[in-house]
Write a protein that holds these residues in place. Structure first.
Motif, PDB file in Angstrom:
ATOM      1  N   PRO A 136       0.829  -1.209   0.000  1.00 48.42           N
ATOM      2  CA  PRO A 136       0.000   0.000   0.000  1.00 48.42           C
ATOM      3  C   PRO A 136       0.863   1.260   0.000  1.00 48.42           C
ATOM      4  CG  PRO A 136       0.114  -0.928   2.205  1.00 48.42           C
ATOM      5  CD  PRO A 136       0.833  -1.893   1.305  1.00 48.42           C
ATOM      6  N   ASP A 137       0.241   2.377  -0.263  1.00 50.69           N
ATOM      7  CA  ASP A 137       0.959   3.663  -0.225  1.00 50.69           C
ATOM      8  C   ASP A 137       1.531   3.879   1.170  1.00 50.69           C
ATOM      9  OD1 ASP A 137       0.232   4.057  -2.837  1.00 50.69           O
ATOM     10  OD2 ASP A 137      -1.528   5.296  -2.339  1.00 50.69           O
ATOM     11  N   GLY A 138       2.758   4.350   1.213  1.00 50.93           N
ATOM     12  CA  GLY A 138       3.393   4.633   2.489  1.00 50.93           C
ATOM     13  C   GLY A 138       4.036   3.427   3.146  1.00 50.93           C
ATOM     14  N   TRP A 139       4.031   2.286   2.486  1.00 44.18           N
ATOM     15  CA  TRP A 139       4.607   1.069   3.052  1.00 44.18           C
ATOM     16  C   TRP A 139       6.133   1.193   3.128  1.00 44.18           C
ATOM     17  CZ3 TRP A 139       3.413  -3.163   5.624  1.00 44.18           C
ATOM     18  CH2 TRP A 139       4.266  -4.274   5.594  1.00 44.18           C
ATOM     19  N   ASN A 140       6.671   0.928   4.327  1.00 48.95           N
ATOM     20  CA  ASN A 140       8.112   1.037   4.537  1.00 48.95           C
ATOM     21  C   ASN A 140       8.797  -0.313   4.678  1.00 48.95           C
ATOM     22  OD1 ASN A 140       8.104   3.900   4.579  1.00 48.95           O
ATOM     23  ND2 ASN A 140       7.329   3.851   6.693  1.00 48.95           N
ATOM     24  N   GLY A 141       8.017  -1.402   4.542  1.00 48.53           N
ATOM     25  CA  GLY A 141       8.585  -2.730   4.717  1.00 48.53           C
ATOM     26  C   GLY A 141       9.108  -3.314   3.419  1.00 48.53           C
ATOM     27  N   GLU A 142       9.286  -4.623   3.429  1.00 46.03           N
ATOM     28  CA  GLU A 142       9.836  -5.324   2.271  1.00 46.03           C
ATOM     29  C   GLU A 142       8.760  -5.522   1.201  1.00 46.03           C
ATOM     30  OE1 GLU A 142      12.915  -6.091   1.849  1.00 46.03           O
ATOM     31  OE2 GLU A 142      13.711  -5.680   3.869  1.00 46.03           O
ATOM     32  N   THR A 143       9.188  -5.484  -0.037  1.00 42.32           N
ATOM     33  CA  THR A 143       8.268  -5.694  -1.149  1.00 42.32           C
ATOM     34  C   THR A 143       8.844  -6.735  -2.106  1.00 42.32           C
ATOM     35  OG1 THR A 143       9.267  -3.869  -2.396  1.00 42.32           O
ATOM     36  CG2 THR A 143       7.354  -3.353  -1.031  1.00 42.32           C
ATOM     37  N   GLY A 144       7.961  -7.276  -2.952  1.00 41.83           N
ATOM     38  CA  GLY A 144       8.399  -8.266  -3.931  1.00 41.83           C
ATOM     39  C   GLY A 144       8.246  -9.675  -3.390  1.00 41.83           C
ATOM     40  N   HIS A 145       9.306 -10.473  -3.512  1.00 46.91           N
ATOM     41  CA  HIS A 145       9.281 -11.860  -3.066  1.00 46.91           C
ATOM     42  C   HIS A 145      10.455 -12.131  -2.133  1.00 46.91           C
ATOM     43  CE1 HIS A 145       7.018 -11.869  -6.901  1.00 46.91           C
ATOM     44  NE2 HIS A 145       6.262 -12.775  -6.283  1.00 46.91           N
ATOM     45  N   PRO A 159       3.390 -22.362  -0.520  1.00 49.88           N
ATOM     46  CA  PRO A 159       3.215 -22.977  -1.845  1.00 49.88           C
ATOM     47  C   PRO A 159       4.550 -23.373  -2.462  1.00 49.88           C
ATOM     48  CG  PRO A 159       2.903 -20.602  -1.956  1.00 49.88           C
ATOM     49  CD  PRO A 159       3.012 -20.935  -0.502  1.00 49.88           C
ATOM     50  N   ASP A 160       4.469 -24.170  -3.522  1.00 52.46           N
ATOM     51  CA  ASP A 160       5.676 -24.654  -4.191  1.00 52.46           C
ATOM     52  C   ASP A 160       6.583 -23.519  -4.645  1.00 52.46           C
ATOM     53  OD1 ASP A 160       5.168 -27.337  -3.900  1.00 52.46           O
ATOM     54  OD2 ASP A 160       4.172 -27.567  -5.831  1.00 52.46           O
ATOM     55  N   ALA A 161       5.989 -22.443  -5.157  1.00 55.76           N
ATOM     56  CA  ALA A 161       6.798 -21.345  -5.685  1.00 55.76           C
ATOM     57  C   ALA A 161       7.710 -20.761  -4.606  1.00 55.76           C
ATOM     58  CB  ALA A 161       5.886 -20.261  -6.265  1.00 55.76           C
ATOM     59  N   LEU A 162       7.179 -20.613  -3.400  1.00 61.66           N
ATOM     60  CA  LEU A 162       7.986 -20.079  -2.298  1.00 61.66           C
ATOM     61  C   LEU A 162       9.108 -21.039  -1.948  1.00 61.66           C
ATOM     62  CD1 LEU A 162       8.354 -18.012   0.102  1.00 61.66           C
ATOM     63  CD2 LEU A 162       6.990 -19.612   1.442  1.00 61.66           C
ATOM     64  N   ASN A 171      10.438 -23.468  -3.694  1.00 61.12           N
ATOM     65  CA  ASN A 171      11.408 -23.626  -4.778  1.00 61.12           C
ATOM     66  C   ASN A 171      12.369 -22.448  -4.862  1.00 61.12           C
ATOM     67  OD1 ASN A 171      10.273 -26.073  -5.515  1.00 61.12           O
ATOM     68  ND2 ASN A 171       8.952 -25.163  -7.086  1.00 61.12           N
ATOM     69  N   ALA A 172      11.888 -21.272  -4.500  1.00 60.45           N
ATOM     70  CA  ALA A 172      12.734 -20.081  -4.558  1.00 60.45           C
ATOM     71  C   ALA A 172      13.648 -19.962  -3.340  1.00 60.45           C
ATOM     72  CB  ALA A 172      11.864 -18.828  -4.672  1.00 60.45           C
ATOM     73  N   VAL A 173      13.144 -20.334  -2.184  1.00 58.13           N
ATOM     74  CA  VAL A 173      13.860 -20.081  -0.934  1.00 58.13           C
ATOM     75  C   VAL A 173      14.852 -21.186  -0.578  1.00 58.13           C
ATOM     76  CG1 VAL A 173      13.533 -19.887   1.564  1.00 58.13           C
ATOM     77  CG2 VAL A 173      12.076 -18.587   0.014  1.00 58.13           C
ATOM     78  N   GLU A 174      14.464 -22.432  -0.777  1.00 61.94           N
ATOM     79  CA  GLU A 174      15.319 -23.529  -0.314  1.00 61.94           C
ATOM     80  C   GLU A 174      16.726 -23.483  -0.921  1.00 61.94           C
ATOM     81  OE1 GLU A 174      13.188 -27.148  -0.913  1.00 61.94           O
ATOM     82  OE2 GLU A 174      11.574 -26.584   0.466  1.00 61.94           O
ATOM     83  N   PRO A 175      16.887 -23.274  -2.248  1.00 64.40           N
ATOM     84  CA  PRO A 175      18.254 -23.196  -2.792  1.00 64.40           C
ATOM     85  C   PRO A 175      19.061 -22.037  -2.204  1.00 64.40           C
ATOM     86  CG  PRO A 175      16.655 -23.523  -4.556  1.00 64.40           C
ATOM     87  CD  PRO A 175      15.877 -23.200  -3.327  1.00 64.40           C
ATOM     88  N   GLU A 176      18.395 -20.921  -1.915  1.00 70.18           N
ATOM     89  CA  GLU A 176      19.093 -19.774  -1.329  1.00 70.18           C
ATOM     90  C   GLU A 176      19.598 -20.096   0.070  1.00 70.18           C
ATOM     91  OE1 GLU A 176      19.872 -17.205  -2.968  1.00 70.18           O
ATOM     92  OE2 GLU A 176      18.561 -17.334  -4.716  1.00 70.18           O
ATOM     93  N   LEU A 177      18.792 -20.839   0.827  1.00 70.31           N
ATOM     94  CA  LEU A 177      19.205 -21.210   2.188  1.00 70.31           C
ATOM     95  C   LEU A 177      20.371 -22.198   2.144  1.00 70.31           C
ATOM     96  CD1 LEU A 177      15.642 -21.625   3.732  1.00 70.31           C
ATOM     97  CD2 LEU A 177      17.274 -19.800   4.240  1.00 70.31           C
ATOM     98  N   VAL A 178      20.282 -23.162   1.245  1.00 74.22           N
ATOM     99  CA  VAL A 178      21.371 -24.144   1.107  1.00 74.22           C
ATOM    100  C   VAL A 178      22.666 -23.445   0.691  1.00 74.22           C
ATOM    101  CG1 VAL A 178      22.170 -26.138  -0.220  1.00 74.22           C
ATOM    102  CG2 VAL A 178      19.814 -26.068   0.629  1.00 74.22           C
ATOM    103  N   ALA A 179      22.546 -22.484  -0.234  1.00 73.13           N
ATOM    104  CA  ALA A 179      23.725 -21.747  -0.696  1.00 73.13           C
ATOM    105  C   ALA A 179      24.372 -20.948   0.426  1.00 73.13           C
ATOM    106  CB  ALA A 179      23.340 -20.811  -1.841  1.00 73.13           C
ATOM    107  N   ARG A 180      23.614 -20.639   1.454  1.00 77.44           N
ATOM    108  CA  ARG A 180      24.134 -19.871   2.597  1.00 77.44           C
ATOM    109  C   ARG A 180      24.523 -20.770   3.762  1.00 77.44           C
ATOM    110  NH1 ARG A 180      21.536 -17.132  -0.764  1.00 77.44           N
ATOM    111  NH2 ARG A 180      21.831 -14.900  -1.049  1.00 77.44           N
TER     112      ARG A 180
END
Length: 439
Positions: free
Chosen positions: A377-386, A410-413, A415-424
């Motif tokens: 929303p307008d004025g949002w100061n938090g994180e955006t996107g994925h 869901p699968d999309a989340l 599939n996107a997050v697990e490789p990033e966590l493993v890489a770290r």
């Protein structure tokens, strides 16, 4: 080798032993006359197919003793893939036999022996329909309740016909002891299915629940609360799920799995149910006092505050917050003091489940809540996107690799997050994932 991989290896060895059992029984003792190599290969494919499909009763996730210590997603994915393997083996069995000796075509010729041919054709059609409806249930327009009943009936039919066929073809099973051993081995699988579908509901009937209330969240999800009726309730660990049947009897087609969102120290059970199908949409019309039955708990997606003294990280998407709410509520009720981080992704601010309670939990626990909105929303100061690698680097602790990480959504989340966590550096035995695609 860590404990998780050791447990998985032992589980796989146990499954392989069960799948190979019919073949081992057939080959034991004095070997029969050796036939053409292609024919013998076809016979072994049939026995292996019978073993694989028999073992399916134990990998459905409903036999807790066999799935103990394993993630539900892993068990169900294994169940699906081995089911397809069983289908291929059952189809390959007659084709290979025909290639080795065309006279085996008589087995499927009703003009030669319709009593023998009819069930064999039935098994081939049933196992194919079993695989197709499991892969493309929605494309066939099958409601979950109808698919579940069909799935069980077809599975029983295929295994029972396969057992009968193996017993009647005496080449490998002529001795009486072999017939008895095969009946015990495959019959145990049939019993496991009957125990789940017949005996278990009988036990559930003695432990009914009643609907205490049904609320509606801002995104339209239903908050269903159940009270134990005449018993102590359900002993579960935060993050687990249960199967719910609504109505006066547990012997119904309608039975669905939902994550428990209430604290493990709460006598009542709460389930957050997103209205995506016929049954989930009807939940909002339930009246207080309606009878219900709960089977469980199931799953190894579990967080125990006492086992994580250095804290934990939770990453959720949408209704995937449900089991994590159980974890956070339990941590609050048990006075947990370790630092916790929650990354919670949603389409927009109005879709955020438990928004106010998460704010309160952040004050009661050492909890950092990080909301991620696709449409802010307008004025949002938090994180955006994925949720992505950059966000993980910016907002999660530097010692991430030393903490347990729970991912649910869901699968999309996932599939996107697990490789990033493993890489770290997050090791597999500290990465717990649950995807919302159980059925």
């Amino acid at each position: 080798m860590n404990t998780r991989w050791r447990r998985l290896l032992l589980w796989l060895l146990a499954w392989m032993a069960l799948a190979l059992l019919p073949m081992a029984i057939a080959l034991s003792g004095n070997p029969p006359e050796v036939r053409d190599r292609v024919v013998e290969t076809g016979a072994m494919l049939g026995l292996l197919g019978l073993g694989v499909l028999s073992a399916q009763a134990l990998t459905s996730g409903r036999q807790r003793w066999f799935a103990k210590g394993l993630g539900q997603d892993d068990v169900l994915q294994f169940h699906r893939q081995t089911g397809l393997l069983g289908w291929v083996l059952v189809l390959a069995h007659p084709l290979t036999m025909f290639l080795g000796d065309a006279r085996f075509l008589d087995y499927l010729d009703p003009r030669e022996d319709w009593v023998r041919a009819t069930p064999l054709w039935g098994a081939l059609v049933a196992v194919t329909w079993l695989a197709m409806t499991s892969l493309w249930r929605l494309s066939f327009g099958l409601q979950y309740e109808h698919w579940r009943a069909l799935h069980g009936l077809l599975a029983l039919m295929v295994v029972a016909i396969g057992l009968g066929h193996a017993l009647m073809v005496d080449h490998y099973t002529a001795p009486l002891w072999k017939k008895a051993a095969l009946v015990l081995a495959v019959g145990a699988s049939i019993y496991a299915v009957l125990e789940q579908r017949v005996l278990r509901p009988r036990r559930l009937a003695r432990r009914p629940w009643t609907v205490q209330s049904v609320g509606t969240a801002r995104d339209g999800s239903h908050m269903l609360r159940l009270l134990p009726a005449g018993h102590d309730g359900l002993d579960f660990r935060p993050g687990q799920y249960a199967w719910i049947t609504i109505g006066d009897t547990p012997w119904r087609l309608q039975q669905h799995p939902f994550s428990i969102s209430s604290s493990a120290d709460d006598t009542t059970l709460e389930f957050t149910i997103k209205p995506l199908g016929d049954f989930t949409q009807r939940v909002g019309t339930l009246l207080p006092g309606t009878r219900a039955f709960v089977e469980g708990p199931y799953g190894e997606f579990v967080y125990l505050p006492t086992h994580c003294p250095d804290g934990a990280v939770f990453i959720a998407g949408g209704v995937g917050i449900t089991p994590i709410m159980s974890m956070l509520r339990t941590a609050r009720d048990r006075g947990a003091t370790a630092p916790l981080w929650l990354v919670y992704g949603n389409p927009d601010w109005d879709a955020v489940l438990y928004r106010d309670e998460l704010t309160a939990l952040a004050e009661e626990l050492q909890l950092t809540v990080i909301h991620v909105l696709e449409d802010a929303p307008d004025g949002w100061n938090g994180e955006t996107g994925h949720v992505d690698g950059d966000l993980i680097d910016r907002r999660l602790p530097a010692n991430l690799a030393a903490l347990p990480v729970y991912v649910c959504g869901p699968d999309a989340l996932a599939n996107a997050v697990e490789p990033e966590l493993v890489a770290r550096g997050v090791p597999s035995d500290r990465l717990y994932s649950e995807r919302f695609n159980l059925v």
